[in-house]
Design an enzyme around this catalytic site. Structure first.
Site, PDB file in Angstrom:
ATOM      1  N   GLY A 102      74.732  18.676  41.298  1.00  0.00           N
ATOM      2  CA  GLY A 102      73.977  18.415  42.524  1.00  0.00           C
ATOM      3  C   GLY A 102      74.370  17.182  43.301  1.00  0.00           C
ATOM      4  CB  THR A 103      77.428  15.095  43.710  1.00  0.00           C
ATOM      5  OG1 THR A 103      78.398  16.101  43.945  1.00  0.00           O
ATOM      6  CG2 THR A 103      77.493  14.637  42.271  1.00  0.00           C
ATOM      7  CG  ASN A 104      78.263  18.825  47.758  1.00  0.00           C
ATOM      8  OD1 ASN A 104      78.710  18.316  48.778  1.00  0.00           O
ATOM      9  ND2 ASN A 104      79.043  19.239  46.764  1.00  0.00           N
TER      10      ASN A 104
ATOM     11  CG  MET B 152      78.531  27.294  40.132  1.00  0.00           C
ATOM     12  SD  MET B 152      80.038  27.246  41.114  1.00  0.00           S
ATOM     13  CE  MET B 152      80.421  25.519  41.057  1.00  0.00           C
TER      14      MET B 152
ATOM     15  CB  ILE C 285      79.074  36.450  44.045  1.00  0.00           C
ATOM     16  CG1 ILE C 285      80.311  35.698  43.552  1.00  0.00           C
ATOM     17  CG2 ILE C 285      79.347  37.282  45.297  1.00  0.00           C
ATOM     18  CD1 ILE C 285      81.273  35.217  44.597  1.00  0.00           C
ATOM     19  CG  LEU C 286      73.966  34.700  47.085  1.00  0.00           C
ATOM     20  CD1 LEU C 286      73.728  33.662  48.174  1.00  0.00           C
ATOM     21  CD2 LEU C 286      72.679  34.984  46.317  1.00  0.00           C
TER      22      LEU C 286
ATOM     23  CG  ASN D 273      79.546  27.863  49.953  1.00  0.00           C
ATOM     24  OD1 ASN D 273      78.936  27.238  49.080  1.00  0.00           O
ATOM     25  ND2 ASN D 273      80.788  28.294  49.778  1.00  0.00           N
TER      26      ASN D 273
ATOM     27  CG  HIS E 127      85.773  26.669  49.263  1.00  0.00           C
ATOM     28  ND1 HIS E 127      85.544  27.291  48.046  1.00  0.00           N
ATOM     29  CD2 HIS E 127      87.125  26.541  49.377  1.00  0.00           C
ATOM     30  CE1 HIS E 127      86.708  27.539  47.471  1.00  0.00           C
ATOM     31  NE2 HIS E 127      87.675  27.102  48.247  1.00  0.00           N
TER      32      HIS E 127
END
Ligand code: GRF
Length: 204
Positions: A15-17, A94, A96-97, A111, A113
């Site tokens: 969770g650094t983002n 992590m 995929i939706l 998102n 990347h």
């Protein structure tokens, strides 16, 4: 106070983002939106601690416990509907939706990347693998991209990109850290603010 976009951040790990988003809200970089919820698909994600420390509501939905992708996504949608979520930010999520999920939230999921899309992206390109491949190829510049999420992995419209120099002495780990610090933690909050503004203006 003017209306603010209600943001849900989806996480799986450290969770650094997410922390960058929380800090950006505190410092006023994000002002058109408010993080109303942090949702994790992993009970042990440290990101949940970060949310609790910032007094942000959390939710955990585990795919295995739901039994199917459809039930997993229905549970998530249900939570988002109850909280009137306007914008979903994937910050190290992590899983995929499905197309069904991304269609439901068209132009409402973004998102981050860790490469300059269209390089080193798509199925299988996540975590350290992205940086390993960048070093293998010998690129001299890499970076990060924030994009809208559609049914194609890392295939949605690009919102922001930031370049980062690759150094001769880089390992996948040092490169990953620098890309996060110089690029991801900057462009994810900036994009969140930009997209929130567009939502408030009715432009998307
Ligand atoms: C980041 O590298 C992000 O680009 C990728 O997953 C990683 C998440 O790291 N999608 P963190 O959980 O935000 O620290």
């Amino acid at each position: 106070m003017e209306r603010q976009v209600k943001i849900a951040v989806m996480v799986s790990g450290g969770g650094t983002n997410l922390q960058a988003l929380i800090d950006a809200e505190k410092s006023g970089i994000i002002k058109s939106g408010k993080i109303a919820l942090v949702l994790s698909n992993n009970r042990n994600a440290y990101a949940l601690e970060r949310a609790k420390n910032a007094d942000i509501e959390t939710a955990v939905v585990i795919k295995k416990e739901c039994g199917s992708q459809e039930a997993f996504e229905d549970a998530i949608k249900d939570i988002f509907e109850k909280k009137n979520i306007d914008l979903i930010v994937l910050a190290g999520f992590m899983s995929i939706l499905s197309q069904d999920f991304t269609k439901t939230y068209e132009n409402r999921i973004i998102n981050v990347h860790p490469s300059l899309i269209p390089s080193f992206c798509g199925k299988g390109y996540y975590g350290l693998k992205v940086h390993e491949e960048a070093l293998k190829k010998g690129v001299k510049v890499t970076g990060a991209t924030v994009h809208f999420v559609n049914e194609i992995p890392d295939g949605g419209k690009i919102i922001m990109q930031k370049a980062v120099k690759v150094l001769d002495k880089d390992t996948p780990e040092t490169l990953q850290k620098r890309v996060m610090k110089i690029a991801e933690w900057k462009i994810l909050p900036a994009s969140t603010e930009l997209v929130s503004q567009k939502i408030l203006k009715g432009e998307i």
